[in-house]
Design a protein around this motif. Sequence first.
Motif, PDB file in Angstrom:
ATOM      1  N   SER A 171      23.766  38.118  77.631  1.00 51.94           N
ATOM      2  CA  SER A 171      24.910  38.137  78.831  1.00 51.94           C
ATOM      3  C   SER A 171      24.509  39.395  79.906  1.00 51.94           C
ATOM      4  CB  SER A 171      26.185  38.034  77.842  1.00 51.94           C
ATOM      5  OG  SER A 171      26.389  39.007  77.380  1.00 51.94           O
ATOM      6  N   PRO A 172      25.134  39.517  80.582  1.00 51.03           N
ATOM      7  CA  PRO A 172      24.460  40.829  81.054  1.00 51.03           C
ATOM      8  C   PRO A 172      25.634  41.533  80.947  1.00 51.03           C
ATOM      9  CG  PRO A 172      25.676  38.920  82.971  1.00 51.03           C
ATOM     10  CD  PRO A 172      25.430  38.061  81.531  1.00 51.03           C
ATOM     11  N   GLU A 173      26.400  41.544  80.175  1.00 50.79           N
ATOM     12  CA  GLU A 173      27.787  42.811  79.349  1.00 50.79           C
ATOM     13  C   GLU A 173      26.201  43.183  78.491  1.00 50.79           C
ATOM     14  OE1 GLU A 173      29.502  40.646  82.106  1.00 50.79           O
ATOM     15  OE2 GLU A 173      28.957  39.936  80.333  1.00 50.79           O
ATOM     16  N   VAL A 174      25.742  42.483  77.886  1.00 49.92           N
ATOM     17  CA  VAL A 174      24.906  42.841  76.498  1.00 49.92           C
ATOM     18  C   VAL A 174      23.454  43.518  77.216  1.00 49.92           C
ATOM     19  CG1 VAL A 174      23.901  42.004  74.647  1.00 49.92           C
ATOM     20  CG2 VAL A 174      26.164  41.251  75.471  1.00 49.92           C
ATOM     21  N   PHE A 175      22.856  42.249  77.833  1.00 51.53           N
ATOM     22  CA  PHE A 175      21.782  43.185  78.777  1.00 51.53           C
ATOM     23  C   PHE A 175      22.407  44.381  78.600  1.00 51.53           C
ATOM     24  CE2 PHE A 175      18.476  42.389  82.453  1.00 51.53           C
ATOM     25  CZ  PHE A 175      17.833  43.397  81.702  1.00 51.53           C
ATOM     26  N   GLY A 176      23.359  44.592  80.016  1.00 47.99           N
ATOM     27  CA  GLY A 176      23.555  46.235  81.094  1.00 47.99           C
ATOM     28  C   GLY A 176      23.751  47.324  79.612  1.00 47.99           C
ATOM     29  N   ARG A 177      24.290  46.965  77.794  1.00 50.35           N
ATOM     30  CA  ARG A 177      24.365  48.171  77.159  1.00 50.35           C
ATOM     31  C   ARG A 177      22.416  48.136  76.823  1.00 50.35           C
ATOM     32  NH1 ARG A 177      28.841  44.809  74.760  1.00 50.35           N
ATOM     33  NH2 ARG A 177      26.659  43.766  73.109  1.00 50.35           N
ATOM     34  N   GLY A 178      21.447  47.510  76.868  1.00 50.61           N
ATOM     35  CA  GLY A 178      20.563  47.469  76.801  1.00 50.61           C
ATOM     36  C   GLY A 178      19.788  48.389  78.372  1.00 50.61           C
ATOM     37  N   VAL A 179      20.151  48.095  79.709  1.00 46.54           N
ATOM     38  CA  VAL A 179      19.724  48.652  80.062  1.00 46.54           C
ATOM     39  C   VAL A 179      20.252  50.288  80.706  1.00 46.54           C
ATOM     40  CG1 VAL A 179      19.632  48.938  82.952  1.00 46.54           C
ATOM     41  CG2 VAL A 179      19.613  46.988  81.438  1.00 46.54           C
ATOM     42  N   ARG A 180      21.790  50.528  80.413  1.00 48.78           N
ATOM     43  CA  ARG A 180      22.007  51.635  79.892  1.00 48.78           C
ATOM     44  C   ARG A 180      21.405  52.706  78.700  1.00 48.78           C
ATOM     45  NH1 ARG A 180      25.526  53.533  76.526  1.00 48.78           N
ATOM     46  NH2 ARG A 180      26.571  51.777  76.461  1.00 48.78           N
ATOM     47  N   ARG A 181      20.795  52.187  77.820  1.00 50.69           N
ATOM     48  CA  ARG A 181      20.724  52.512  76.627  1.00 50.69           C
ATOM     49  C   ARG A 181      18.648  53.865  77.315  1.00 50.69           C
ATOM     50  NH1 ARG A 181      21.025  50.069  70.590  1.00 50.69           N
ATOM     51  NH2 ARG A 181      20.313  51.742  70.361  1.00 50.69           N
ATOM     52  N   LEU A 182      18.311  52.385  77.572  1.00 49.99           N
ATOM     53  CA  LEU A 182      16.981  52.662  78.118  1.00 49.99           C
ATOM     54  C   LEU A 182      17.084  53.604  79.331  1.00 49.99           C
ATOM     55  CD1 LEU A 182      13.932  52.017  78.458  1.00 49.99           C
ATOM     56  CD2 LEU A 182      14.327  49.397  80.545  1.00 49.99           C
ATOM     57  N   LEU A 183      17.649  53.490  80.197  1.00 49.49           N
ATOM     58  CA  LEU A 183      17.337  54.567  81.852  1.00 49.49           C
ATOM     59  C   LEU A 183      18.423  55.358  80.594  1.00 49.49           C
ATOM     60  CD1 LEU A 183      18.702  52.226  84.892  1.00 49.49           C
ATOM     61  CD2 LEU A 183      16.604  53.026  83.274  1.00 49.49           C
ATOM     62  N   THR A 184      18.708  55.660  80.390  1.00 46.87           N
ATOM     63  CA  THR A 184      19.489  57.109  79.864  1.00 46.87           C
ATOM     64  C   THR A 184      18.446  58.002  78.734  1.00 46.87           C
ATOM     65  OG1 THR A 184      21.686  56.296  79.835  1.00 46.87           O
ATOM     66  CG2 THR A 184      21.491  58.113  77.939  1.00 46.87           C
ATOM     67  N   CYS A 185      18.011  56.224  77.436  1.00 50.64           N
ATOM     68  CA  CYS A 185      16.623  57.776  76.976  1.00 50.64           C
ATOM     69  C   CYS A 185      15.598  58.087  78.306  1.00 50.64           C
ATOM     70  CB  CYS A 185      15.744  56.609  76.519  1.00 50.64           C
ATOM     71  SG  CYS A 185      14.800  57.492  74.930  1.00 50.64           S
ATOM     72  N   LEU A 186      15.476  57.672  78.795  1.00 49.56           N
ATOM     73  CA  LEU A 186      14.651  57.716  79.793  1.00 49.56           C
ATOM     74  C   LEU A 186      14.716  59.149  80.347  1.00 49.56           C
ATOM     75  CD1 LEU A 186      12.870  54.528  81.477  1.00 49.56           C
ATOM     76  CD2 LEU A 186      12.047  56.262  80.311  1.00 49.56           C
ATOM     77  N   SER A 187      15.922  59.549  81.073  1.00 44.23           N
ATOM     78  CA  SER A 187      16.723  60.492  82.116  1.00 44.23           C
ATOM     79  C   SER A 187      16.994  62.036  80.611  1.00 44.23           C
ATOM     80  CB  SER A 187      18.521  59.794  82.414  1.00 44.23           C
ATOM     81  OG  SER A 187      19.229  60.862  82.471  1.00 44.23           O
ATOM     82  N   ASP A 188      17.115  61.108  79.723  1.00 52.98           N
ATOM     83  CA  ASP A 188      17.504  62.740  78.822  1.00 52.98           C
ATOM     84  C   ASP A 188      16.212  63.380  78.552  1.00 52.98           C
ATOM     85  OD1 ASP A 188      19.896  62.520  79.022  1.00 52.98           O
ATOM     86  OD2 ASP A 188      19.797  61.247  76.511  1.00 52.98           O
ATOM     87  N   SER A 189      15.100  62.676  78.581  1.00 49.50           N
ATOM     88  CA  SER A 189      13.307  62.861  78.629  1.00 49.50           C
ATOM     89  C   SER A 189      12.427  63.024  80.344  1.00 49.50           C
ATOM     90  CB  SER A 189      12.565  62.157  77.850  1.00 49.50           C
ATOM     91  OG  SER A 189      12.903  61.756  76.267  1.00 49.50           O
ATOM     92  N   ASP A 190      13.318  63.047  80.978  1.00 50.98           N
ATOM     93  CA  ASP A 190      13.145  63.572  82.458  1.00 50.98           C
ATOM     94  C   ASP A 190      12.340  65.594  82.781  1.00 50.98           C
ATOM     95  OD1 ASP A 190      13.017  64.150  84.967  1.00 50.98           O
ATOM     96  OD2 ASP A 190      14.800  63.724  85.836  1.00 50.98           O
ATOM     97  N   PRO A 191      10.919  64.984  83.382  1.00 53.21           N
ATOM     98  CA  PRO A 191      11.067  66.155  82.585  1.00 53.21           C
ATOM     99  C   PRO A 191      10.981  67.300  83.897  1.00 53.21           C
ATOM    100  CG  PRO A 191       8.817  64.342  83.567  1.00 53.21           C
ATOM    101  CD  PRO A 191      10.253  64.385  82.600  1.00 53.21           C
TER     102      PRO A 191
END
Length: 319
Positions: A171-191
Amino acid sequence: MSKLLLVIRLLFTAQLLYVAIDFSTRTVLSLAAVLVVFYVTQEPKKTDHEAGDNPFRARTKSGEVVSTSEDAVPEATVASYRQQIAEFVLSADDPVEASAIHHFLPVQQHTECIFAKSARLWGARDWNHHLSFEENVERSIPALIKFCAIGLHCQLDGFVFELPSSTFGTSPEVFGRGVRRLLTCLSDSDPAGVHCMRRSYIGGRGWFYEFARTPIFVTTFAPCYADNHSRHAFGVDGCFVLLQPEYSFAAKNLPADTPDTNWTNPQTVRDRIRVAYRQAGREYIVRDTVYYSPALDIVKPLAVDTDEVVQWWSNTKTD
């Protein structure tokens, strides 16, 4: 030890003086004995290492042994080992041959975006189910950093991450949780240290996604979307997050965003793209203003005729 040797020497010297008046056989023997003692009891000469001349030991001017920091290492040596580390990390997988690229190909070839078919993409490393979500994402960060650094010069258009559909594709809601984790993980490692996913106004005006000082437009596709949806995955059993640097749009002379569309006689690239989606039966909502957060359209709801928003960035459910 040195004091004992000194005492022995003095005793034999005294004996020599005692018998010095009578130069006899006994005197000669005593003198020989003294010479032997001086030779035998002489302290051994220190080697260069023992004398402190070892070139591999770091010392201060006072002779105290100290540890050296990287500041003392020649710049050429530092640059060399850093280059070797970078090459080792980046050579782990070829982002051009990543499975995500091949899995994403049906979407790339069938979507109505007129730039998609010729887009030059890189892909994240294959998903390893033995690793955590964040560990999987972090494995591709070196390649994403390189992508952002050379993308403009090499005319690269996008970087694709593929999430397992068995976990995030229902579902979009479940997918959204994965998107949030992905983008947050990348953002936290932003050089660059911007950490855009930690902003308090993600859903508000002024926010946009960026990594390594590169503004990025984020689009997602998943199997939960029907074939009349603009985020349809065309039968691919995968959840995709496509990161498109804004310079890619500028390089294609894409005109400024506008809520207006010439549906009957498309004039601009935007007009033609929107018309193409409508004619394919996958029309999407065009907002009546350009002043809104791009986060609102990163994960779309299932309904195609609504301006409902999936607030994927503020999902507080257990991941």
